[in-house]
Design a protein around this motif. Structure first.
Motif, PDB file in Angstrom:
ATOM      1  N   LEU A  67       0.834  -1.205   0.000  1.00 32.46           N
ATOM      2  CA  LEU A  67       0.000   0.000   0.000  1.00 32.46           C
ATOM      3  C   LEU A  67       0.871   1.259   0.000  1.00 32.46           C
ATOM      4  O   LEU A  67       0.594   2.210  -0.736  1.00 32.46           O
ATOM      5  CB  LEU A  67      -0.936   0.001   1.206  1.00 32.46           C
ATOM      6  N   ASP A  68       1.951   1.251   0.775  1.00 34.32           N
ATOM      7  CA  ASP A  68       2.860   2.407   0.794  1.00 34.32           C
ATOM      8  C   ASP A  68       3.480   2.640  -0.587  1.00 34.32           C
ATOM      9  O   ASP A  68       3.584   3.776  -1.044  1.00 34.32           O
ATOM     10  CB  ASP A  68       3.969   2.218   1.831  1.00 34.32           C
ATOM     11  N   HIS A  75       3.649   5.708  -5.877  1.00 33.62           N
ATOM     12  CA  HIS A  75       3.466   5.742  -7.330  1.00 33.62           C
ATOM     13  C   HIS A  75       2.292   6.641  -7.714  1.00 33.62           C
ATOM     14  O   HIS A  75       2.381   7.426  -8.658  1.00 33.62           O
ATOM     15  CB  HIS A  75       3.231   4.332  -7.875  1.00 33.62           C
ATOM     16  N   ALA A  76       1.198   6.528  -6.968  1.00 36.99           N
ATOM     17  CA  ALA A  76       0.018   7.342  -7.258  1.00 36.99           C
ATOM     18  C   ALA A  76       0.313   8.822  -7.018  1.00 36.99           C
ATOM     19  O   ALA A  76      -0.076   9.678  -7.820  1.00 36.99           O
ATOM     20  CB  ALA A  76      -1.155   6.880  -6.398  1.00 36.99           C
ATOM     21  N   ALA A  77       1.014   9.131  -5.938  1.00 37.32           N
ATOM     22  CA  ALA A  77       1.329  10.527  -5.607  1.00 37.32           C
ATOM     23  C   ALA A  77       2.195  11.159  -6.681  1.00 37.32           C
ATOM     24  O   ALA A  77       1.993  12.329  -7.040  1.00 37.32           O
ATOM     25  CB  ALA A  77       2.022  10.603  -4.245  1.00 37.32           C
ATOM     26  N   ARG A  78       3.150  10.394  -7.240  1.00 39.80           N
ATOM     27  CA  ARG A  78       3.991  10.935  -8.315  1.00 39.80           C
ATOM     28  C   ARG A  78       3.169  11.356  -9.520  1.00 39.80           C
ATOM     29  O   ARG A  78       3.573  12.241 -10.267  1.00 39.80           O
ATOM     30  CB  ARG A  78       5.010   9.894  -8.765  1.00 39.80           C
ATOM     31  N   SER A 117      -5.138   9.375  -6.814  1.00 42.17           N
ATOM     32  CA  SER A 117      -5.428   8.599  -5.611  1.00 42.17           C
ATOM     33  C   SER A 117      -4.969   7.162  -5.849  1.00 42.17           C
ATOM     34  O   SER A 117      -4.782   6.743  -7.003  1.00 42.17           O
ATOM     35  CB  SER A 117      -6.930   8.614  -5.314  1.00 42.17           C
ATOM     36  N   VAL A 118      -4.783   6.410  -4.787  1.00 44.04           N
ATOM     37  CA  VAL A 118      -4.387   5.004  -4.926  1.00 44.04           C
ATOM     38  C   VAL A 118      -5.451   4.254  -5.715  1.00 44.04           C
ATOM     39  O   VAL A 118      -5.138   3.450  -6.598  1.00 44.04           O
ATOM     40  CB  VAL A 118      -4.163   4.353  -3.537  1.00 44.04           C
TER      41      VAL A 118
END
Length: 77
Positions: free
Chosen positions: A11-12, A17-20, A24-25
């Motif tokens: 999850l981390d 990856h999503a934040a880059r 959202s996840v």
């Protein structure tokens, strides 16, 4: 609806990856699944087409025009 169970480490990594990508996840996971599904469906369609029509023959590479002096340095066609 899709429910996933994953450990904290995964999850981390997904959050990073999503934040880059400013996502959202949930959006990141769905986008990844859709992309992979398209790749699989495209490959299956190509395989079915080859079964029906046979393999696609190799296309010849560019030919060289001998040019005015016959040196082989004319335009490639």
């Amino acid at each position: 609806m899709l429910s996933l169970r994953m450990d904290g480490e995964l999850l981390d990594r997904l959050r990073e990856h999503a934040a880059r990508r400013g996502m959202s996840v949930q959006d990141y996971v769905v986008r990844t699944l859709v992309r992979d599904d398209f790749d699989e469906r495209f490959k299956a369609a190509v395989d079915e087409t080859e079964k029906f029509y046979g393999p696609v023959p190799e296309l010849p590479g560019p030919r060289e025009d001998p040019g005015p002096s016959g040196t082989g340095r004319g335009k490639a066609t």
